[in-house]
Design an enzyme around this catalytic site. Sequence first.
Site, PDB file in Angstrom:
ATOM      1  N   CYS A  42      37.626  38.246  34.323  1.00 44.60           N
ATOM      2  CA  CYS A  42      37.217  38.058  35.775  1.00 44.60           C
ATOM      3  C   CYS A  42      36.069  37.056  36.002  1.00 44.60           C
ATOM      4  CB  CYS A  42      37.286  39.295  36.546  1.00 44.60           C
ATOM      5  SG  CYS A  42      35.853  40.308  36.082  1.00 44.60           S
ATOM      6  N   GLU A  89      33.210  40.744  47.195  1.00 43.26           N
ATOM      7  CA  GLU A  89      34.057  39.859  46.603  1.00 43.26           C
ATOM      8  C   GLU A  89      35.473  39.928  47.541  1.00 43.26           C
ATOM      9  OE1 GLU A  89      32.314  39.474  42.418  1.00 43.26           O
ATOM     10  OE2 GLU A  89      34.259  40.482  42.379  1.00 43.26           O
TER      11      GLU A  89
END
Length: 148
Positions: A42, A89
Amino acid sequence: MPEEVILVNEQVFIFNLKGEMLLQQRALGKYHSPGLWTNACCSHPRPGEAVDVAAGRRLKEEMGIDTSLEKIFDFIYRTEFDNGLTEFEFDHVYTGTYNGELYPDKQEIKDYCFRSMEDIEQDLLRRPEKYSSWFKIAFPILNERLKV
């Protein structure tokens, strides 16, 4: 109080031809979530970089994998870490299939393995503290979507 900024992030989940998911254990030197198990990679896109391009770039940088990726879903998460850092996020989740050699970046990854979805699901119930906060959110959603 300052307004929180939501960051864009990509989450990549890789499966082998047996349908097992690639997990990585984050390196102990990572500034948050060190030593926790999580998805293949990620990251955040670079300025001006498309999210799908960033996903492929980070997969190559972290795991040495070059494979096609498909966007599956998005989710928003916010978590506070033990070190005082907060992540807020908007995550784009991608999946791909890969069955070749892996070349993990030792600065990013302590260990890795392929495990069945059922094994991961059971382990998350028994030992949730061993997994990253975002993985605990994304994995159940992905697992349900793959069952459909």
